[in-house]
Enzyme design. Sequence first.
Site, PDB file in Angstrom:
ATOM      1  CB  SER A 153      53.123 -24.774  76.278  1.00 61.14           C
ATOM      2  OG  SER A 153      51.545 -24.751  76.217  1.00 61.14           O
TER       3      SER A 153
ATOM      4  NE  ARG B 135      45.715 -40.146  83.631  1.00 59.32           N
ATOM      5  CZ  ARG B 135      45.823 -41.248  83.036  1.00 59.32           C
ATOM      6  NH1 ARG B 135      44.523 -41.582  82.631  1.00 59.32           N
ATOM      7  NH2 ARG B 135      46.899 -41.587  82.872  1.00 59.32           N
ATOM      8  CG  LEU B 136      37.316 -37.488  84.573  1.00 60.70           C
ATOM      9  CD1 LEU B 136      36.136 -38.847  84.637  1.00 60.70           C
ATOM     10  CD2 LEU B 136      36.577 -36.228  84.284  1.00 60.70           C
TER      11      LEU B 136
ATOM     12  CG  ASN C  79      41.177 -27.372  83.875  1.00 57.19           C
ATOM     13  OD1 ASN C  79      42.245 -27.684  83.632  1.00 57.19           O
ATOM     14  ND2 ASN C  79      39.820 -27.883  83.143  1.00 57.19           N
TER      15      ASN C  79
ATOM     16  CG  HIS D  50      38.172 -27.131  78.611  1.00 61.21           C
ATOM     17  ND1 HIS D  50      38.416 -28.262  78.461  1.00 61.21           N
ATOM     18  CD2 HIS D  50      37.187 -26.670  77.504  1.00 61.21           C
ATOM     19  CE1 HIS D  50      37.653 -28.815  77.344  1.00 61.21           C
ATOM     20  NE2 HIS D  50      36.985 -27.890  77.053  1.00 61.21           N
TER      21      HIS D  50
END
Length: 196
Positions: free
Chosen positions: A14, A91-92, A107, A109
């Site tokens: 999304s 994933r890291l 990123n 979060h």
Amino acid sequence: MSFRLGVLASGRGSNFLAILRSIEKGELDAELCILISDCEQAPALEIARQRSIPAKYIRYSKKDRQVFEREAAVQLENYACDFVILAGFMRLVTPWLIQRFSRRILNIHPSLLPAFKGLKAQAQALAYGVKISGCTVHIVNEELDGGPIIAQKAVEVRSDDTLESLSARILVEEHHLYPKAIRHYGEKLLKSQVMA
Ligand code: GAR
């Protein structure tokens, strides 16, 4: 100033779609060059295919994370991506990829970092009993959810909130925040590189 974006997504997509819509509306001057997923069944891949955006599944193995990252880097570089956008990529990212795209991996979060890093951030916020949570866009560095913050949006936690209701209200704000943050950060970074 137009940016070339490569997106990494593991699931629903999304946020990827919100970025796509923002570009279509002319709010973000960017091109979505490729969508890469570590999950073959990720709906994000289907969203990309429906819009004729190159979509690639790359197998991910925890034993050798760099197999995924090396292949992803080849793709991202082939498409000359300026930025790597993590949109629900669960994933890291290893130091290898971080150095390869230094300061150019972003990123989103679902908490007000530095609170509630890692998985299930909304559940962590509810369990802790905070009255305000939200979402954060940050630059990815070697520390999990720890890189410099670019933008944040607060979301009130209501006394009757469930995991679903809180997650849904945070997600609405993610969809507004991410495209704006990409635009602001992208313009700032590319200008500083042109002037350097
Ligand atoms: C979003 O809430 C995003 O913030 C979160 O996963 C969801 C992905 O949704 N990411 C993380 O928790 C990363 N640590 P989407 O696939 O619909 O964009």
